[in-house]
Design a protein around this motif. Structure first.
Motif, short mmCIF file in Angstrom:
data_model
loop_
_atom_site.label_atom_id
_atom_site.label_comp_id
_atom_site.label_asym_id
_atom_site.label_seq_id
_atom_site.Cartn_x
_atom_site.Cartn_y
_atom_site.Cartn_z
N VAL A 67 45.63 10.70 3.02
CA VAL A 67 46.59 9.64 3.32
C VAL A 67 45.98 8.62 4.29
N CYS A 97 45.59 4.71 3.65
CA CYS A 97 46.26 3.78 4.55
C CYS A 97 45.27 2.90 5.30
N SER A 147 52.08 8.36 1.45
CA SER A 147 52.19 8.78 2.85
C SER A 147 53.52 9.44 3.16
#
Length: 296
Positions: free
Chosen positions: A28, A32, A196
């Motif tokens: 994640v 991100c 996420s």
């Protein structure tokens, strides 16, 4: 007997669920870091926040119906993205107004679904704050696929996206219209937010999306380097956040998000301190021009 450094840093990750949390959180963080760099450069933080909350009705409905929550969240976030694009194409509302209207509508719908269910308190907590410790092996495969897709899109469309950040007319010359490029960015943000969700929930996802990219921006203006540094700082935040959660008995998702924010603050403070003690140098006109434009 005092704990050794090995006991503090390594021993917790001997547990299977913490290993999955670390690997899933790292995936994640990488996604991100890449997408969050564009979010910060393009000033799309409000979109990320809106999409995170826009997942709520889909996740809530999926929970009530007993289907995978990621499917409901993905459909809900995609519907919101399409709605934003449709409102913007009509030209009657500005971009941020369109986001705000749909954000409130989706959030209200999610609360209505939650309030209509008689036993939803525990699930609502998981929706809002995530449950990174509940990541399964199947979730790891899904996160790996989402991260691979995000990296592939970011690499394949890097030049047009950089051109869009500089001047939409340049993006048109490169064969990717400004609206198409903007839609691509919205799709990337949607992918990052949905991926996420399991780790940090809808309330904290923006922290992991923005904080590492902001921290990386203190040290480099080159976009690829910034993405790599943001991904590294995000993975570091996941690792430290899980350790804090284990030793301090705090919520894991919130600890990860708070650590990411702390890393961003420390990065800013360190950069400010180095700037203060470094002798001021007179920049030539050419160097001043080079620092004004984002590097690709």
């Amino acid at each position: 007997m005092p704990l050794s450094i090995f006991d503090v840093l390594v021993e917790p990750f001997a547990l299977g669920f913490l290993q999955r949390a670390l690997f899933g959180g790292a995936l994640v963080a990488v996604l991100c870091g890449i997408v969050g760099t564009w979010v910060v450069i393009r000033g799309m933080a409000f979109l990320g926040e809106a999409l995170a909350h826009g997942m709520l009705p889909g996740v809530a409905l999926a929970t009530v119906l007993g289907v995978p929550v990621l499917i409901g969240g993905a459909l809900s976030a995609t519907a919101m993205s399409l709605g934003i694009a449709a409102l913007q194409r009509r030209g009657t509302l500005s971009y941020d107004t369109s986001i705000g209207m749909l954000f409130v509508s989706m959030l209200a719908l999610g609360v209505i679904i939650i309030s209509h269910s008689g036993s939803f308190a525990t699930d609502a907590t998981s929706i809002l704050f995530g449950d990174i410790l509940a990541i399964t092996s199947v979730d790891l495969y899904l996160l790996a696929a989402a991260t691979a897709l995000g990296i592939t899109v970011a690499v394949a469309f890097h030049r047009p996206l950089v051109a869009l950040a500089l001047d939409p007319r340049i993006a048109a010359v490169l064969g990717l219209g400004p609206r198409s490029a903007q839609a691509l960015l919205v799709a990337l943000v949607t992918l990052a937010v949905v991926a996420s969700y399991q780790a940090v929930g809808s309330l904290l996802v923006v922290g992991l999306l923005l904080a590492p990219a902001v921290a990386a921006g203190q040290w480099t203006t080159r976009i690829p380097t910034r993405m790599l540094l943001a991904a590294f700082l995000g993975v570091l935040s996941v690792f430290v956040g899980l350790l804090i959660s284990w030793h301090a008995a705090t919520a894991a998702g919130a600890s990860v998000a708070a650590t990411a924010i702390a890393v961003s603050g420390l990065s800013w403070a360190l950069r400010a301190a180095l700037t203060a003690i470094r002798p001021h140098r007179n920049l030539s006109p050419s160097s001043e021009r080079n620092t004004c434009a984002p590097a690709s």
